[in-house]
Write an enzyme that holds these catalytic residues in place. Sequence first.
Site, PDB file in Angstrom:
ATOM      1  CE  LYS A  24       0.131  -1.655   5.170  1.00 41.51           C
ATOM      2  NZ  LYS A  24       0.574  -2.530   4.073  1.00 41.51           N
ATOM      3  CG  ASN A  25       4.353  -1.318   4.403  1.00 38.88           C
ATOM      4  OD1 ASN A  25       3.330  -2.003   4.428  1.00 38.88           O
ATOM      5  ND2 ASN A  25       4.490  -0.258   3.623  1.00 38.88           N
ATOM      6  CB  CYS A 118      -4.439  -3.632  -6.423  1.00 38.13           C
ATOM      7  SG  CYS A 118      -3.088  -2.507  -6.316  1.00 38.13           S
ATOM      8  NE  ARG A 123       1.305  -2.237  -5.400  1.00 40.20           N
ATOM      9  CZ  ARG A 123       1.050  -2.008  -4.116  1.00 40.20           C
ATOM     10  NH1 ARG A 123      -0.144  -1.623  -3.740  1.00 40.20           N
ATOM     11  NH2 ARG A 123       1.974  -2.189  -3.204  1.00 40.20           N
ATOM     12  CG  ASP A 307       2.756   3.770   1.222  1.00 43.20           C
ATOM     13  OD1 ASP A 307       2.249   3.662   0.083  1.00 43.20           O
ATOM     14  OD2 ASP A 307       3.232   2.793   1.839  1.00 43.20           O
ATOM     15  NE  ARG A 399      -4.939  -4.028   3.015  1.00 47.95           N
ATOM     16  CZ  ARG A 399      -4.190  -3.596   2.013  1.00 47.95           C
ATOM     17  NH1 ARG A 399      -4.725  -2.913   1.028  1.00 47.95           N
ATOM     18  NH2 ARG A 399      -2.906  -3.852   1.953  1.00 47.95           N
TER      19      ARG A 399
HETATM   20  C1  UD1 Z   1       5.710  -1.561  -0.813  1.00 46.10           C
HETATM   21  C2  UD1 Z   1       4.829  -1.177   0.345  1.00 46.10           C
HETATM   22  C3  UD1 Z   1       3.782  -0.147  -0.100  1.00 46.10           C
HETATM   23  C4  UD1 Z   1       4.474   1.043  -0.765  1.00 46.10           C
HETATM   24  C5  UD1 Z   1       5.444   0.583  -1.846  1.00 46.10           C
HETATM   25  C6  UD1 Z   1       6.284   1.719  -2.410  1.00 46.10           C
HETATM   26  C7  UD1 Z   1       4.814  -3.189   1.690  1.00 46.10           C
HETATM   27  C8  UD1 Z   1       4.056  -4.352   2.200  1.00 46.10           C
HETATM   28  N1  UD1 Z   1       4.173  -2.369   0.835  1.00 46.10           N
HETATM   29  O1  UD1 Z   1       4.881  -2.160  -1.800  1.00 46.10           O
HETATM   30  O2  UD1 Z   1       3.068   0.288   1.046  1.00 46.10           O
HETATM   31  O3  UD1 Z   1       3.494   1.863  -1.360  1.00 46.10           O
HETATM   32  O4  UD1 Z   1       6.354  -0.402  -1.325  1.00 46.10           O
HETATM   33  O5  UD1 Z   1       6.986   2.343  -1.399  1.00 46.10           O
HETATM   34  O6  UD1 Z   1       5.947  -2.986   2.060  1.00 46.10           O
HETATM   35  N2  UD1 Z   1       7.566  -3.144  -9.560  1.00 46.10           N
HETATM   36  C9  UD1 Z   1       7.750  -3.803 -10.759  1.00 46.10           C
HETATM   37  N3  UD1 Z   1       7.981  -5.157 -10.729  1.00 46.10           N
HETATM   38  C10 UD1 Z   1       8.047  -5.856  -9.563  1.00 46.10           C
HETATM   39  C11 UD1 Z   1       7.845  -5.166  -8.339  1.00 46.10           C
HETATM   40  C12 UD1 Z   1       7.612  -3.811  -8.375  1.00 46.10           C
HETATM   41  O7  UD1 Z   1       7.711  -3.211 -11.825  1.00 46.10           O
HETATM   42  O8  UD1 Z   1       8.283  -7.073  -9.596  1.00 46.10           O
HETATM   43  C13 UD1 Z   1       7.287  -1.699  -9.570  1.00 46.10           C
HETATM   44  C14 UD1 Z   1       5.915  -1.321  -9.029  1.00 46.10           C
HETATM   45  O9  UD1 Z   1       4.918  -1.435 -10.003  1.00 46.10           O
HETATM   46  C15 UD1 Z   1       6.146   0.096  -8.583  1.00 46.10           C
HETATM   47  C16 UD1 Z   1       7.584   0.059  -8.051  1.00 46.10           C
HETATM   48  O10 UD1 Z   1       8.184  -1.083  -8.666  1.00 46.10           O
HETATM   49  O11 UD1 Z   1       6.085   0.965  -9.673  1.00 46.10           O
HETATM   50  C17 UD1 Z   1       7.722  -0.038  -6.562  1.00 46.10           C
HETATM   51  O12 UD1 Z   1       6.914  -1.082  -6.074  1.00 46.10           O
HETATM   52  P1  UD1 Z   1       7.317  -1.932  -4.793  1.00 46.10           P
HETATM   53  O13 UD1 Z   1       8.402  -1.252  -4.048  1.00 46.10           O
HETATM   54  O14 UD1 Z   1       7.573  -3.330  -5.227  1.00 46.10           O
HETATM   55  O15 UD1 Z   1       5.987  -1.903  -3.958  1.00 46.10           O
HETATM   56  P2  UD1 Z   1       5.529  -3.022  -2.972  1.00 46.10           P
HETATM   57  O16 UD1 Z   1       6.720  -3.741  -2.449  1.00 46.10           O
HETATM   58  O17 UD1 Z   1       4.426  -3.815  -3.578  1.00 46.10           O
END
Ligand code: UD1
Length: 430
Positions: A24-25, A118, A123, A307, A399
Site C-alpha cells: 500500500k505504501n 487523525c 501528524r 506500523d 484501507r
Molecule cells: C508513512 C506511512 C505510514 C507510517 C509512517 C511512519 C505512507 C503512505 N504512510 O506515513 O504508514 O506509519 O510513514 O513509518 O507511506 N512529521 C513532521 N512533519 C512533517 C512530516 C512528518 O513532524 O511534515 C513527523 C510525524 O509527525 C512523525 C514522523 O515525522 O512523527 C514520521 O512521519 P512520516 O514518516 O511523515 O509519516 P507518513 O509519511 O505520514
Amino acid sequence: MESLRIYTEKPYQLRGQVTISGAKNAVLPALAATLLTSGEIALSNIPLVKDVQTMLTLLSELGAEYELKKKSLRIRVEKIASERAPYQLVRAMRASILVLGPLLARKGKAAVALPGGCAIGTRPVDLHINGLQKLGADIKIEHGYILAKAKKLKGAEFEFEKKTVTGTENLVMAAALARGETILKNCALEPEVSSLCELLVKMGAKIEGIGEETIRIRGVEELGPAAFRIIPDRIEAGTFMVAAALTQGDLIINEVEPAHLGALIDKLMISGARIEKISKRSLRVIGSQEIKPQDVTTAPYPGFPTDMQAQFMVLMTQADGTSIITETIFDRRFAHANELIRLGASIEIQGDKAIIRGRTPLSGAEVMATDLRASASLVLAGLVASGQTTINDIEHLDRGYEKIEDKLIKLGVKIERLKNNNNHRAGDKK
Ligand code: UD1
C-alpha cells in the site's frame, strides 16, 4: 459500518501458505507520480485496498484516465484538469498529500486540503511545506487548504529536520521536474521511498543516492511513460509472520522481500519463532510454544516499524514475562491497548511506553478498530481469544489489507464479515 467476527473454539495454529499483496505504501506514491507526466504508466501487483481506490478517485478528479484489470493498472494524466485535492478525500486518506509535489512541479499550482488530526496523534506536514518552499514555491494556508504556486521550481539543498516518508517522497517528485540540482539530506530510508525513486528513474528522472540519506536529483524538462511492479507489502507480511508466531503455527509466506523485514525477523527470532528463508521470495515462520518477552522501540527504517507495533504488542500479551514497547514515531499510537485490555490483556501505558505483562489468556469480546494497524492487531488478538471476537469499524482495515478474511479462511480461521452490525453473513464461514 462493517465488522469482522472471529470464532475461536480452540486455539488456532495457523498452517498453510499465504501470498502477500503489493505494498500500500509503495503504490500510493507511485500513483501520485503519474501526475508528473502525460505518458502512460503501467503498474502491476496493485493491492486492491481501499486507499488505492481513494487515490484513484482523487487522480480522476485531477485529470487521470485509467483502466484497472485484476492487479494491473494503466494510467495516464494527459492534462491536469484540476489542481485541487478536496478535504473529503484527504480526510479519508492522509497520503493524499502526496499529490502536492507532483501538481506543483507539473502544473505550477496546487490546492491540497490540510489533513488535520487523525487517530494516531498529530501528524503535521510542515516538512513537506518547508521543503517545497526551499524549491521556490510560494505557499500559504487558507481556509484549511495548502495553496502552493511556483512558475518553475528551482533545485536547492534541503535537510529534513526529522525523517519523513511521504515528505521525502513529495520532495523527490517535485525535484524531478525542477530546474537544476536538488540535494535532499536526512531522507527517509524506507523501501517504499527507494521504490518510488526507481519508478521515477524509469520515467526518465535523474536520481543518485537511492536508498541513502542524501538523495541528489537533477531536474529534467519532462518525464515519460514507464512500466513498474509494486514491491511486496512488508507490513502485511509482518502481520502474517506475527500471526504464525502467536498461534504456534507454521506458515509459508510467499511474495515477500525478506531484506525489508530485518528488524521484525530479529525480534521474532529472539522471542522464540523459527524463521527460514525457503526461497528468494518466501519465508517460513514456525511459532514456538514459549514466547519470550521482548522490549521493542519503534524507529525509522531500518528500525522496528511503527506500523508493526500494535501487532507485536498482541504477541507480547502471550509472552511469558514483561515487555516494554516504546513508540517513538507517533504520539498517541496506543489506542489498540485499551481494546486489548478489554480482551483480557494486562497493558499499562506510561507516556510513549506500553508495559505488557504476559502471559494473559484473552477472551473474545466486541472491540473497536481505531486505525489501520490497530485493526490488524485486533484481528490477531481474535485468533488467540477464546470464543467470539467482533471487531467493529473494520473499514480502517480495508484501507490497507487486501481480503484479509479470505487469506485467513484459507489458513483455517473461522471469520466472517458482518454488514451494518447485524448478522448478515458476507464472508465464507468455514
Ligand atoms: C508513512 C506511512 C505510514 C507510517 C509512517 C511512519 C505512507 C503512505 N504512510 O506515513 O504508514 O506509519 O510513514 O513509518 O507511506 N512529521 C513532521 N512533519 C512533517 C512530516 C512528518 O513532524 O511534515 C513527523 C510525524 O509527525 C512523525 C514522523 O515525522 O512523527 C514520521 O512521519 P512520516 O514518516 O511523515 O509519516 P507518513 O509519511 O505520514
